[in-house]
Each structure stands twice: as structure tokens, then as C-alpha cells.
Design a protein around this motif. Structure first.
Motif, PDB file in Angstrom:
ATOM      1  N   PHE A 151      -6.624  -1.162   8.220  1.00  0.00           N
ATOM      2  CA  PHE A 151      -6.417  -1.548   6.987  1.00  0.00           C
ATOM      3  C   PHE A 151      -6.921  -0.440   6.318  1.00  0.00           C
ATOM      4  O   PHE A 151      -7.490   0.601   6.682  1.00  0.00           O
ATOM      5  N   GLY A 152      -6.000  -0.566   5.461  1.00  0.00           N
ATOM      6  CA  GLY A 152      -5.413   0.085   3.898  1.00  0.00           C
ATOM      7  C   GLY A 152      -6.819   0.775   2.798  1.00  0.00           C
ATOM      8  O   GLY A 152      -7.523   0.173   2.590  1.00  0.00           O
ATOM      9  N   ASN A 153      -6.023   1.158   2.089  1.00  0.00           N
ATOM     10  CA  ASN A 153      -7.101   2.310   0.724  1.00  0.00           C
ATOM     11  C   ASN A 153      -6.815   1.009  -0.009  1.00  0.00           C
ATOM     12  O   ASN A 153      -5.959  -0.109   0.046  1.00  0.00           O
ATOM     13  N   GLU A 154      -8.257   0.626  -0.001  1.00  0.00           N
ATOM     14  CA  GLU A 154      -7.916  -0.844  -1.759  1.00  0.00           C
ATOM     15  C   GLU A 154      -6.874  -0.594  -2.664  1.00  0.00           C
ATOM     16  O   GLU A 154      -6.818  -1.652  -3.130  1.00  0.00           O
ATOM     17  N   ALA A 155      -6.738   0.597  -3.376  1.00  0.00           N
ATOM     18  CA  ALA A 155      -5.830   0.387  -4.206  1.00  0.00           C
ATOM     19  C   ALA A 155      -4.124   0.564  -3.791  1.00  0.00           C
ATOM     20  O   ALA A 155      -3.878  -0.401  -4.193  1.00  0.00           O
ATOM     21  N   ARG A 156      -4.272   1.639  -3.011  1.00  0.00           N
ATOM     22  CA  ARG A 156      -2.618   1.554  -2.211  1.00  0.00           C
ATOM     23  C   ARG A 156      -2.354   0.713  -1.507  1.00  0.00           C
ATOM     24  O   ARG A 156      -1.373   0.393  -0.750  1.00  0.00           O
ATOM     25  N   GLY A 157      -3.396   0.205  -0.929  1.00  0.00           N
ATOM     26  CA  GLY A 157      -3.039  -0.342   0.795  1.00  0.00           C
ATOM     27  C   GLY A 157      -2.305   0.661   1.241  1.00  0.00           C
ATOM     28  O   GLY A 157      -2.358   1.504   1.410  1.00  0.00           O
ATOM     29  N   LEU A 158      -1.105   0.163   1.894  1.00  0.00           N
ATOM     30  CA  LEU A 158      -0.464   1.087   3.365  1.00  0.00           C
ATOM     31  C   LEU A 158       0.420   1.516   3.497  1.00  0.00           C
ATOM     32  O   LEU A 158       1.489   0.509   2.136  1.00  0.00           O
ATOM     33  N   THR A 159       1.148   2.538   2.690  1.00  0.00           N
ATOM     34  CA  THR A 159       2.988   2.777   2.921  1.00  0.00           C
ATOM     35  C   THR A 159       3.840   2.437   3.828  1.00  0.00           C
ATOM     36  O   THR A 159       3.478   1.594   4.688  1.00  0.00           O
TER      37      THR A 159
END
Length: 267
Positions: A217-225
């Protein structure tokens, strides 16, 4: 009874709301009857100080009994002292000081996990704590914080976990690429949750969810690159059938973890 809210001892407890103090001391703050009960039941050796108001102990006499059984000293404090110690505006009568106890990444994978959650630069403490709680509820074997994620022992993370940090191993400060190498070496399939992925229903039907899984699971704002998504074996998304613009990270993570939990048990 501890009565002076400005005493050095009270101030030293209150300082644990700040990351610098937690890092220096290796301690963290625990608040509320539920979290304190879980600490005494599962990891009493971590509790080094326990404070409570008489009113709170009248409401929860079982906590005094659990503290006595665990040989943890309990100290009475006034409402004013407890408010000075606590991070919350309206504390629920209990505050404890505990030792930090992160799990080493190598130990996570040495235990042959079947389901883990990897949180890459998840910054919101409420999301982080809720995902730890959801992982615990879904029967996950561990949670791993990678990159510049929120501090596991942030008071809001601890509160949001509702005691689950004492149930499920949590590793912190890990490198994502290293964690994924270890996950594959342990036989786990890496599933990344991202809006760019395939519908979760497809993963249901082709059997991938029944395999030992590491959810990413990635960052709330950016997600995963895009580079991080390429490190996964598969990318899936939780579909939105209504008109919501998006789904909260902790909610989506809960759905994914439970999909795996259902698949593991049905298989």
C-alpha cells in the motif's frame, strides 16, 4: 497520589507525545482503558509506568487486577495530572509508558508468513494505525513500514490501532526494495493496491488471493510510483461502484487484507 500537573515526572511523560523524546528514550505513550488492557494482557513486560484516576479505576477494576497479576505498579493521579500527561483532549482515565518493541524485518520473514501488509511512506497516523488494526483482525502475520512512513509510536497511530500493536509484529524503517526481495524469497506473491490496477474481482477468480501474499500500500496522496508498481507481481484496485471520488487508504487496505483472509480460509 500524583497531584501536581507541572511536576518534572508529569512533564517527562507528556514529552513522549513528541517524536524526538520517543526516539531518545525508546519509550512511547499509551492512553485509554482498551489499549492499556491489551498491553497488560499481551505484553505486560513492556509497561514501565501505569497511571490512572480513581474514577477510571472504579469503572474498570479489571485493569487494576490485571496490573497486579502482571506485577505492574499502578499509581493514582488526579484528573488534572492525567490531562497534562495525555496527548488527547479528553483522556479516558488511563495513561501508561511503554518500551518500544519493533520487530526486525528478517524476523518477519523467518516466521514463514502467509499474509503481510507493507506500508510504503504511509504518513497519516490514523490510516497507519487503522491498517495495523485491520491486519490484526484479518489474521495477518505482520505489518512492515517502509520508507519515510509515520512513526509507529506516534500517539495517534497507537490509539488508532486500538491495542493491535501488541498483537501483530510490526517492523519499521525498512527499505521497500529489500523487503520485496525478502518477501519473494519467503514465497510470497506481491500484490500492489493502486487505482491503475486490475479489478480485485479478477484476482478473486484466478486464485492469486489464495497464495501467500504481501500486500503493498502506498502513500495517501501520491500512491505508488510506476517504478514501485513494477516491483510488484500484480497490481489490483478496489472498484468503486457508487459516486465516491476515491476510497480512504485504510478502508481499501482493509478490503484487500480481508479478501486474502477469506481466500486463505476457503482454500
Amino acid at each position: 497520589m500524583l497531584e501536581n500537573p507541572r511536576s518534572p515526572r508529569v512533564r517527562s511523560v507528556a514529552k513522549l507525545a513528541k517524536k524526538a523524546s520517543r526516539t531518545e528514550s525508546g519509550l512511547f505513550l499509551l492512553e485509554g482503558p482498551q489499549a492499556v488492557s491489551e498491553s497488560l494482557a499481551f505484553r505486560p513486560e513492556l509497561v514501565i509506568e501505569l497511571f490512572a484516576t480513581p474514577t477510571a479505576l472504579d469503572r474498570h477494576p479489571e485493569i487494576a487486577a490485571a496490573a497486579a497479576d502482571a506485577e505492574v505498579d499502578l499509581e493514582y493521579v488526579t484528573e488534572e495530572v492525567l490531562e497534562a500527561m495525555a496527548d488527547t483532549v479528553t483522556p479516558q482515565g488511563f495513561v501508561a509508558v511503554c518500551r518500544q518493541f519493533p520487530t526486525a524485518v528478517k524476523d518477519v520473514f523467518a516466521a514463514a508468513p502467509k499474509l503481510i501488509a507493507i506500508l510504503e511512506e504511509v504518513r497519516d497516523p490514523g490510516n497507519a494505525g487503522t491498517i495495523v488494526r485491520a491486519a490484526d483482525a484479518a489474521g495477518a502475520d505482520a505489518v512492515v513500514f517502509t520508507g519515510r512512513a509515520v512513526d509507529l509510536y506516534n500517539p495517534k497511530v497507537v490509539r488508532s490501532s486500538t491495542g493491535s500493536i501488541f498483537h501483530v509484529p510490526v517492523a519499521v524503517g525498512a527499505d521497500l526494495a529489500d523487503v520485496l526481495v525478502r518477501a519473494r524469497a519467503a514465497g510470497l506473491t506481491v500484490l500492489a493496491a493502486d487505482v491503475k490496477g486490475d479489478d480485485l474481482l479478477e484476482a478473486r477468480t484466478d486464485g492469486v488471493l489464495a497464495k501467500p501474499t504481501a500486500w503493498l500500500f502506498g502513500n495517501e496522496a501520491r500512491g505508488l510510483t510506476d517504478e514501485q508498481l513494477e516491483l510488484a507481481d500484480r497490481v489490483v484496485t478496489v472498484p468503486i461502484y457508487g459516486h465516491a471520488e476515491s476510497m480512504n487508504l485504510a478502508t481499501a487496505a482493509s478490503v484487500c487484507l480481508y479478501e486474502s483472509a477469506f481466500a486463505h480460509r476457503s482454500s
